[in-house]
Design an enzyme around this catalytic site. Structure first.
Site, PDB file in Angstrom:
ATOM      1  CB  CYS A   1      -0.941  -0.002   1.201  1.00 49.96           C
ATOM      2  SG  CYS A   1      -0.104  -0.250   2.779  1.00 49.96           S
TER       3      CYS A   1
ATOM      4  CG  HIS B   1      -3.734   0.456   4.889  1.00 50.97           C
ATOM      5  ND1 HIS B   1      -3.323  -0.365   3.868  1.00 50.97           N
ATOM      6  CD2 HIS B   1      -4.791   1.173   4.402  1.00 50.97           C
ATOM      7  CE1 HIS B   1      -4.094  -0.156   2.809  1.00 50.97           C
ATOM      8  NE2 HIS B   1      -4.990   0.774   3.109  1.00 50.97           N
TER       9      HIS B   1
END
Length: 996
Positions: free
Chosen positions: A454, A827
């Site tokens: 990510c 994330h």
């Protein structure tokens, strides 16, 4: 006597009169009586019991039979013979079309009087055969319950040997066809009682004959896995499973999941129907069997089955939390389904619209069950927030709903997620992610997460949304000899023109991968960005040119070409220059060094500089340092701009720093107020945009990006261990260092230094401070008089006649957000919008800057949220508030685009002119063909997947009514009494919704 009894029963006398006469007849029957008279009375009582049209007549028949069975056993045994019973069971009793429904009750009544007779064994043998035949005919639940009651009271009549196994299997078949035809609560309670009697008989048989259990379960699985039945089997089958000993569970599940003869469609159908069993009230251990089978399927890596079943059933399971009677089991199944479904956010996101209503309903119920479920549900939700961060817009209503409930600590969350995952091998689930049916409604394309990538996806999307950079990359010639840039061009082209909802950046990842990164581990997106830009720059620097088309089209003048030809694309787009000056505080000698940069790394000021508007930060009118040449007398340091990072010594007054502004315009002749409380660099009265920016971006007591930039540009005292070696003094001396921007980049990248090394824990920790982000900011750039004509500037704000600082205005383009508490975990996702020059040249005659468009100044340029494969519409409000709602989600890397000013720089002009002439860049032939082929391949894949999914979905049991649970709950305020599902559900409608 039989004639008298029949006349009394059939008479029109009141029942109390009849009862007195009947009592006399029954008392007379206790006396000795001839055989013929006994037969006559037994025939009459049998007729009354089996065909009586009122309950009263049947009660009289029963009472007479019991008296004759007790006082005349020989005659009763002779009457109650095998042939008579066979006739009753096979032919029934009464006129055709109106056969009695009480034959089994009659037999059960009479058996108690012949148990010790010589004919008992013959009767038992007959019944063992007949009850098997009966269940093979699929009797109604009521008749099945009568058979079960008969066999429970008289176990001698239960079939034996192979017939016993067959009987159990056929009884399970009967249960599979049970349906409750009424929605009345009394009827449902009666139905449940009938089912419990039948399943209770199975339990009795299994206790005495364990060898019948596995064949019975095999038959059960055959029923629930059948794809040929027009109607799904009854949820009453749940009552069978609850009586299977739990010690058999492991073996049964292992055999099922390893049986190659069971197809995926059959297995998916079976587990789907088992999950429907959570709505069966009062069932024990059903949730344990469902979870065990789900775990068994995960153990043999049947992930496609698990995904299909979870996505099709999780909403129905969730809806059952409304009902206290099945809540515990439904919550257990829901917990496992969500905690195991860790490869994608899909399952959790299906529940998001329903969570606030359920939480409100449980709070309204105000019971121990509801309170316990709320706490467990909140824990589950926070686990999902942790696992699938990056959806602030979607999560806001849910977070609001559960804000008053306890929040689990991170260790607890990690324990739950680690304990329930289908597999620890992420690559095993790679082919199942994502499950996207169509392209995002935004028209944008997502990027597939290839295993903690990510950090790369968010950077690529931010670069892609930098439209000037994207157009330049897409304009590359085919033979440019820049391998990495070519791969980026292909990736951008697919993001621009692919029909897929998300594409895989695998090829670009392998080409741009920093060699020190650990595969599969989370990385620092800022570190990756620096490495990527450096690689692209060095690759082009070897002699390959990107702006060949611009040069050939003669859009650039010879002077401009000479100025820019030696710059790489990275330098043109992201490159800036910074002058670092160090002044010796003894001899006042100043040494300077100019450096290029592609991003500014902004440290956080110490706590004493946290609050904006303090005496160390002056209004924007004081922009830029007053110091140009060193003063002749050290006593003139009073007016020095070299503000220390540490508080000034006693007796040393603080001087003004060089300040960064949010956008605001000062009226000519208007005096600045250095003591103004609004010392943030915004004139709200003159600029409504800035007023909005201040309101949205700078909440009270929060840091701002402006604070961090001003701190970065403010002078730093070099003392003690950090003393400066002055060449003029030829020794270490106290000094002051200051950084000044001498060339503003086209795209300004700001990295907020949130990660620092903690020597105590030997780990990198994260600064979670909320930092407000201005949508527009002014950056002071130092220029020499001869350079002013060539420098791209928005406004020429000078603090004095000799000042060389000019304000360059930047618009916010992208914000990369890190969710988590460590750089090694968490994330990344990003917010982005496209900033373009819609009015690149036209400026007012008075010389004041004109914004690119009113739309830009009104914050109306559409924002998008990029979170791996998911792309959605967003807003600047969401960007501003994300940390307020989710404290671990903090802005990390910011992209700003320089706004063209009154004297537009050649780069702006060339890009704008190229955009007007050519529109979107045209791709070279090979790239267009590759995209076209991939689009065709995608359509073929979609067609094939649609056929496969149709086969899967058609096999799943239909559950069209699950949403009614929520619809019913939504109208609670208008319902009467306490019969709503939220109140515990006593109403017939809500109760029926449970079972069916």
């Amino acid at each position: 006597m039989d004639k008298i009894l029949e006349a009394v029963v059939m008479s029109s006398y009141p029942n109390n009169v009849k009862q007195g006469l009947v009592r006399r007849v029954i008392e007379a029957a206790k006396q000795p009586m001839d055989s013929e008279q006994c037969w006559s009375m037994l025939e009459l009582s049998t007729k009354l019991y089996l065909t009586g049209d009122t309950k009263y007549k049947r009660e009289i028949g029963k009472e007479v039979l019991e008296v004759y069975g007790h006082y005349h056993p020989e005659e009763f045994e002779e009457f109650f013979n095998v042939r008579f019973l066979l006739s009753l069971l096979q032919e029934g009793y009464g006129p055709l079309g109106k056969r009695s429904h009480y034959v089994l009750d009659y037999i059960q009544l009479g058996l108690q009087f012949v148990l010790e007779s010589p004919s008992a064994n013959s009767i038992f043998s007959l019944l063992r055969i007949e009850v098997l035949r009966k269940v093979c005919e699929r009797p109604s639940p009521k008749q099945c319950a009568k058979i079960s009651k008969l066999l429970t009271q008289h176990p001698q009549c239960i079939p034996t040997g192979k017939h016993q196994v067959l009987f159990c299997q056929q009884l399970i078949r009967c249960i599979g066809q049970f349906q409750c035809v009424s929605e009345g609560e009394e009827d449902i309670m009666e139905f449940l009682e009938q089912v419990n009697k039948v399943s209770g008989l199975l339990q009795r048989i299994w206790r005495t004959q364990t060898s019948a259990i596995l064949p019975s379960l095999k038959e059960l699985f055959t029923i629930i896995s059948s794809t040929e039945e027009q109607e799904a089997p009854s949820n009453a089958l749940a009552s069978v499973v609850q009586f299977v000993p739990l010690e058999l569970m492991d073996g049964v599940i292992r055999n099922l999941t390893n049986d190659d003869s069971i197809t995926d469609v059959q297995m998916m159908t079976a587990i789907g129907r088992m999950i429907d069993w959570v709505s069966w009230p009062l069932g024990k251990n059903i949730d344990k069997w469902i979870i065990a089978l789900l775990k068994g399927l995960a153990a043999v890596k049947k992930f496609s089955i698990l995904i299909e079943v979870t996505l099709s059933k999780i909403e129905k399971v969730f809806s059952k939390l409304l009902y206290p009677i099945v809540r515990e089991g439904a919550l257990s199944v829901l917990q496992y389904m969500l905690l195991s479904f860790q490869h994608s956010h899909e399952a959790f996101h299906l529940l998001l619209p329903h969570i606030p209503r359920l939480v409100a309903s449980l709070k309204k119920e105000d019971s121990n069950s509801a309170a316990s479920s709320l706490e467990q549900l909140a824990e589950l939700i926070h686990c999902m927030f942790f696992r699938f961060s990056g959806f602030p817009d979607l999560y806001e209503p849910v977070l609001e709903a559960v804000k008053a409930l306890p929040i689990p600590n991170e260790d607890r969350i990690k324990h739950l997620l680690g304990q329930n995952a289908w597999t620890s091998q992420k690559n095993e689930l790679a082919c199942f992610y994502p499950r996207l049916a169509s392209k995002s409604e935004t028209g944008k394309i997502g990027l597939i997460n290839l295993g903690n990538t990510c950090y790369m996806n968010s950077i690529i999307q931010s670069l892609f949304m930098a439209s000037d950079f994207r157009h330049s990359v897409l304009n590359l010639t085919e033979g440019n000899s820049q391998p990495l840039m070519t791969k980026l061009q292909w990736l951008f082209a697919f993001l621009e023109h692919s029909q897929r909802p998300a594409i895989s950046p695998e090829s670009f990842l392998s080409a741009s991968w920093p060699p020190w990164f650990t595969p599969g581990a989370q990385q620092d997106c800022s570190e990756y960005l620096k490495y990527l830009l450096d690689r692209l720059h060095e690759e082009e620097k070897t002699g390959k040119r990107i702006y060949q088309k611009l040069k050939e089209s003669s859009l650039m003048s010879q002077a401009v070409e000479h100025h820019y030809l030696n710059k790489t694309l990275i330098e043109k787009m992201f490159g800036g220059k910074m002058m670092t000056k160090i002044r010796c505080l003894k001899c006042l000698n100043v040494s300077s060094r100019e450096e290029a940069f592609t991003d500014l790394s902004l440290a956080f000021p110490p706590p004493d500089r946290h609050v904006r508007g303090s005496t160390s930060v002056l209004p924007v009118e004081e922009i830029g340092p007053q110091f140009i040449e060193p003063p002749e007398n050290p006593s003139q340091l009073t007016g020095s701009p070299w503000i220390r990072r540490k508080p000034p010594m006693a007796g040393e007054p603080a001087a003004p720093p060089m300040l960064v502004e949010t956008l605001g315009f000062q009226e000519p002749g208007e005096q600045a107020n250095p003591l103004s409380s609004d010392a943030v660099g915004v004139d709200t009265a003159k600029d409504p945009l800035s007023a909005f920016g201040e309101q949205a971006c700078a909440p009270k007591d929060s840091r701002s990006v402006l604070d961090l930039i001003n701190y970065f540009l403010s002078p730093e005292r070099l003392t003690a261990e950090n003393k400066y070696h002055c060449e003029k003094c030829a020794s270490l001396q106290d000094a002051e260092k200051v950084a000044e921007l001498t060339e503003g980049p086209h795209y300004l990248i700001l990295t907020l230094l949130r990660f620092s090394f903690d020597p105590r824990t030997m780990k990198r920790k994260k600064i979670l401070d909320n930092v407000s982000i201005p949508v527009v900011l002014k950056l002071p750039v130092l220029v020499s008089p001869e350079e002013t004509e060539d420098v791209c500037q928005c406004e020429k704000d000078r603090a004095g006649p000799e000042s060389g600082f000019m304000s360059v205005v930047y618009d916010l383009c992208s914000v990369v957000v890190h969710s988590g508490i460590s750089s090694e975990s968490g994330h990344y996702y990003c917010y982005s919008r496209e900033c373009t020059d819609t009015v690149p040249h036209a400026q007012p005659r008075d010389g004041t800057p004109k914004p690119a468009s009113d739309k830009q100044l009104d914050f109306e340029i559409q924002w998008y949220l990029f979170n791996d494969t998911r792309v959605s519409f967003s807003s600047f409000e969401s960007v501003s508030n994300v940390t307020s709602f989710f404290p671990k989600d903090t802005a990390y890397v910011l992209f700003y685009r320089q706004r063209p000013g009154r004297q537009s720089c050649p780069l702006h002009e060339a890009l704008a002119e190229a955009g007007r002439l050519h529109g979107e860049p045209s791709l070279h032939k090979d790239l267009m063909e590759a995209i076209s082929k991939d689009n065709i391949l995608y359509l073929q894949e979609q067609e094939k997947e649609a056929r496969n999914r149709a086969a899967y979905i058609s096999a799943l049991p239909k559950s069209p009514l699950w949403w009614r649970d929520f619809d019913r709950d939504k109208d609670d305020d208008n319902s009467s009494g306490g019969c709503s599902p939220a109140a515990g559900g006593g109403g017939s409608g809500s109760f029926h919704g449970l079972v069916f």
